[in-house]
Design an enzyme around this catalytic site. Structure first.
Site, mmCIF file in Angstrom:
data_model
loop_
_atom_site.group_PDB
_atom_site.id
_atom_site.type_symbol
_atom_site.label_atom_id
_atom_site.label_comp_id
_atom_site.label_asym_id
_atom_site.label_seq_id
_atom_site.Cartn_x
_atom_site.Cartn_y
_atom_site.Cartn_z
ATOM 1 C CG ASN A 458 41.804 34.529 31.094
ATOM 2 O OD1 ASN A 458 42.850 34.096 30.786
ATOM 3 N ND2 ASN A 458 41.072 34.301 32.215
ATOM 4 C CD GLU A 459 41.870 30.484 32.280
ATOM 5 O OE1 GLU A 459 42.737 30.162 32.170
ATOM 6 O OE2 GLU A 459 41.140 30.831 33.323
ATOM 7 C CB ILE A 460 34.697 33.585 28.775
ATOM 8 C CG1 ILE A 460 35.177 34.828 29.763
ATOM 9 C CG2 ILE A 460 33.109 33.632 28.759
ATOM 10 C CD1 ILE A 460 34.714 36.187 29.224
#
Length: 858
Positions: A458-460
């Site tokens: 998620n969102e890295i």
């Protein structure tokens, strides 16, 4: 009676009466989940412990701490995660148990740094909350009483050691609330430990870093062989048959002939003889199912499930394993087109718009999540016309029962691996741990028909390229920055996709959400998008309908819980959004000011705290309505809308549509309507006013589109009806006018546009549109009449109003109950019946039922 004597007598009787010889189970399994004790390391005060459980809940049960969720208690409990904790149990091992070839302890979940000892001897140490551990303990056991003791080392102290030993800073988002956690030097240590990230705090969750035996423990013993795993691989599916492979993983002690039988509900599907090899081996059997019934997502069809059983027979002994499967084809379609690259799910050959939400764990203390809580959240999704939930990467790979319920409800799962909003260390020990974790969880979950896809994180990727992490790290050290991103690629471009390819090759892997492809930052034309311009950027709600990507996998807006929930963590002196307690139960850095900013754009300032909560619910619901409808109108360009988030892990102001106690906010009622199979959607775009119709059904609809403008007293100013044909699985506009021309003879502050779609006498959908902000409307003071009729399971409440009742809110104070609809606009001349599901008596309902409308809040 000895086992051999029993078998001799059983066989003798069988021969006498013509019965076949009995078969005995190769596997003996016993739960070790009762009679545990725990103590702080160095203390002799042993107290009763609950397994599965965690140290925080055990301390709470024993009266050693106060409720962590109440007022500011969370801040007082940060000492717990700096201590080591001991758990112990005594259990008997008789001669019969010790005669088995193998004896093991099967730990389904240890949180997290655990040293396991039997009779004082170290058996093994663990360091991953997400893994299962089956440990050979026969050499450590003695006949009679045995003591199992587990030392849980402090995840903070262990994290600090790793933090200090690592050669450079590993970027972490501000969701690791090290300051609240009172970690020395504010060190953000969460990334060094394979543990649920949200335990360290998030912008909707507390910082309560747990330890303990969080999933069940079993003592197992077996002879000769056991089935480790059963994988059902689906191949071809036609109307006449579906073909499969059953891949049986067997752990054998020696070479021996064996037979494996595959069956469904007692019907034999395949049978084959094998020569078992010592150690772990895979054995494959082909089978087919005739006239297969297809598994569909919620709203498109049924969810038939088949229970596939594998039985391993070795001589007169057997072992078994079974899984439920659903027969369906599913692909994530990534085709080039004139605008970019598609991103949509095709189920059984049909493109399906995904309607749903992001899902987090239901409690910060995971063992407290009951089966009923899982049922409630999945049923909420189903009743709200959802067909997908995204299991977000900062929580856990959920318990099997969650996926079982999604299998039954037709809810597809977008499954993140457990990595979110942080980079991670790249030492070999860490990478090997991740590889083992991926194998454990991919193998555990792969047979579920609800499992739709795997996503690396998620969102890295977004943080590295979009949040400025790359530039920040390169400014410090180019070499370190290169190393950090090399680790990213190692985990998310190699280890995790390799695990999916090896253990679940029929499912799609997406490396990061949001993104446009492997290592490619998100855009609006090639992949999925997390849109936070509304909220973080204070952009208008209307942007939800224009900032649209191929798949909208995150977006959201906050609200506080309703007053009934606030009362469970605060006192009247705290009833101010700027009080210390309310600020502590608001973890977004811009939370309260942002709610107020948006509220004053569209609403008048509420007169008191209770009114603020109510208007906040309406604000959140009306804002997200722009997204729900806008995304659906944009199909087939956009083929998914997953808002943030369906649930909470503690009572808090958050983006959730149901609060910690699973009470529906206004948003959940709006979601149910916004995700209905057929949607009529009036909207403004530029200088045009339009009415769109979305049909998710797989058949065309012949209908009447009925439109009218009426004033708040019910007088019709304008109306128009027209027949429409709405094709299956489509979205299109069916009415369009210039807004200025349309309104030139109308009063936008005293009138409302109402649209309905009918098939004969059946209303398929209805909606309304106000041309002015609510704060500019001349809202009347309605008189709402209600009548109550007792029915099975509760009451039907029929409502009528003499004037527009804007966002009518029904409440029953502190009593328990669920309304079938709420926060809706009730128009004059309209009669609406709402069902209240409750166990209360009518005499009580008469006293507590209250109605509220927007005009009463200022």
């Amino acid at each position: 009676m000895s086992k051999r004597l029993y078998l001799f007598l059983y066989c003798a009787v069988g021969l006498l009466f013509g019965c076949s010889s009995p078969k005995t189970n190769l596997m003996m399994s016993r739960e070790l989940n009762t009679d545990w004790q725990f103590a702080e390391s160095g203390s002799n005060e042993w107290l009763p412990a609950t397994v599965p459980g965690c140290v925080h809940t055990d301390l709470l049960t024993n009266g050693k701490i106060e409720d962590p969720f109440y007022r500011l208690n969370e801040r007082k409990l940060q000492w717990i995660d700096k201590k080591d904790w001991l758990y112990k149990i005594s259990f008997d091992a008789d001669a019969a148990l010790l005669k088995h070839d193998r004896v093991a302890l099967d730990f389904k979940g240890l949180d997290t740094y655990a040293d396991i000892r039997i009779n004082g001897e170290l058996v093994d140490s663990t360091d991953n909350m997400f893994r299962e551990y089956q440990l050979d303990v026969k050499p450590f056991l003695k006949e009679g009483a045995n003591e199992l003791e587990i030392t849980f080392r402090s995840p903070i102290n262990e994290g600090v050691k790793k933090y200090d030993a690592y050669p450079y800073w590993v970027p972490v988002s501000g969701n690791d609330l090290a300051e609240i956690g009172e970690v020395e030097g504010g060190k953000m240590v969460s990334v060094y430990t394979r543990k649920a990230g949200y335990h360290f705090g998030w912008d909707w969750g507390p910082r309560l870093v747990t330890s303990g035996i969080w999933r069940p423990v079993y003592l197992k013993a077996w002879d000769e062989a056991k089935i480790n795993d059963l994988q059902i691989e689906q191949h071809e599916v036609t109307k006449d048959k579906a073909t499969f492979s059953a891949v049986v993983e067997v752990d054998a002690t020696e070479a021996k002939p064996a037979t494996i039988t595959i069956s469904n509900e007692g019907q034999e599907l395949a049978k084959a003889d094998f020569q078992l090899e010592p150690g772990i081996s895979l054995y494959k059997l082909e089978f087919e199912i005739s006239n297969p019934k297809l598994w569909w997502t919620n709203g498109l069809g049924e969810q038939p499930l088949y229970t596939i059983n594998a039985q391993l027979n070795v001589g007169d002994q057997f072992a078994e394993a079974s899984h439920r499967i659903g027969i369906r084809t599913l692909e994530l379609v990534r085709d080039k087109d004139e605008k970019g690259t598609s991103f949509y799910f095709k189920l059984n050959g049909v493109p399906v718009f995904m309607k749903g939400a992001n899902y987090i764990p239901n409690d910060v203390f995971l063992p407290r999540v009951t089966h009923e809580m899982y049922e409630t959240v999945v049923n909420t999704a189903k009743e709200s016309n959802m067909n997908m939930l995204r299991v977000w990467g900062g929580g856990i790979y959920e318990n099997d029962e969650f996926y079982d319920l999604c299998d039954e409800a037709g809810i597809l799962i977008w499954q993140d691996f457990m990595f979110a909003c942080a980079m991670f260390p790249g030492n070999q020990e860490f990478l090997d741990n991740v590889k083992a974790e991926a194998e454990d969880n991919v193998k555990r979950l792969r047979n579920h028909p609800s499992l739709g896809m795997w996503c690396g994180n998620n969102e890295i990727l977004a943080a590295w390229f979009g949040w400025g992490w790359k530039k920040e790290e390169e400014a410090k050290s180019q070499a370190n920055a290169d190393s950090i991103f090399a680790t990213y690629k190692k985990i998310f471009h190699e280890i995790l996709p390799d695990a999916v390819a090896k253990y679940d090759s029929h499912r799609f892997y997406w490396s990061s959400s949001p993104s446009s492809g492997t290592g490619i930052p998100a855009d609006l034309v090639n992949g999925d998008e997390h849109y936070w311009g509304v909220w973080w950027g204070k952009e208008p709600f209307s942007n939800y309908a224009t900032h649209i990507a191929r798949f909208m996998s995150e977006y959201g807006f906050q609200s506080f819980p309703e007053l009934k929930t606030v009362k469970q963590y605060a006192t009247p002196e705290d009833y101010d959004i700027l009080s210390d307690v309310m600020k502590s139960h608001q973890r977004s850095s811009i939370g309260n000011e942002t709610i107020e900013y948006y509220m004053l754009q569209d609403y008048k300032k509420p007169k008191d705290f209770e009114s603020f909560l109510y208007v906040n619910h309406v604000l959140q619901a009306e804002g997200i309505k722009f997204a729900l409808e806008g995304h659906r109108r944009a199909m087939p360009y956009c083929m998914g809308s997953l808002y943030w988030q369906i649930n909470d892990c503690w009572p808090v102001a958050s983006w959730s549509s149901t609060d910690y106690y699973q009470r529906w906010k206004a948003l959940q009622y709006y979601v149910k309507k916004g995700f209905a199979p057929v949607l009529v959607s009036p909207y403004r775009t530029g200088d045009q006013f339009k009415v769109g119709v979305v049909n998710d059904k797989l058949e065309d609809i012949q209908a009447q589109l009925k439109m009218k403008v009426m004033d708040f007293d019910g007088k019709v100013i304008w109306e128009e009806n027209e027949p429409v044909t709405v094709p299956a699985n489509s979205s299109a506009d069916y009415f369009e006018v210039n807004e200025k021309d349309f309104l030139k003879d109308k009063d936008s502050k005293n009138e409302v546009f109402v649209v309905e779609l009918y098939n004969g006498d059946q209303q398929l959908s209805s909606n309304e549109f106000f041309f002015s902000p609510v704060k500019d409307l001349n809202l009347p003071k309605p008189t709402v009449e209600s009548s109550i009729a007792a029915v099975d399971g509760g009451f039907d409440i029929t409502l009528k109003s003499d004037k527009l009742a804007k966002n009518l809110f029904l409440t029953i104070g502190d009593e328990d109950g669920f309304f079938s609809d709420n926060y809706f606009d009730l128009f004059p001349g309209q009669e609406v019946t709402v069902h209240l599901k409750t166990a209360m008596l009518k005499e009580t309902l008469d006293k507590v039922l209250a109605l509220q409308t927007l005009d009463s809040t200022y």
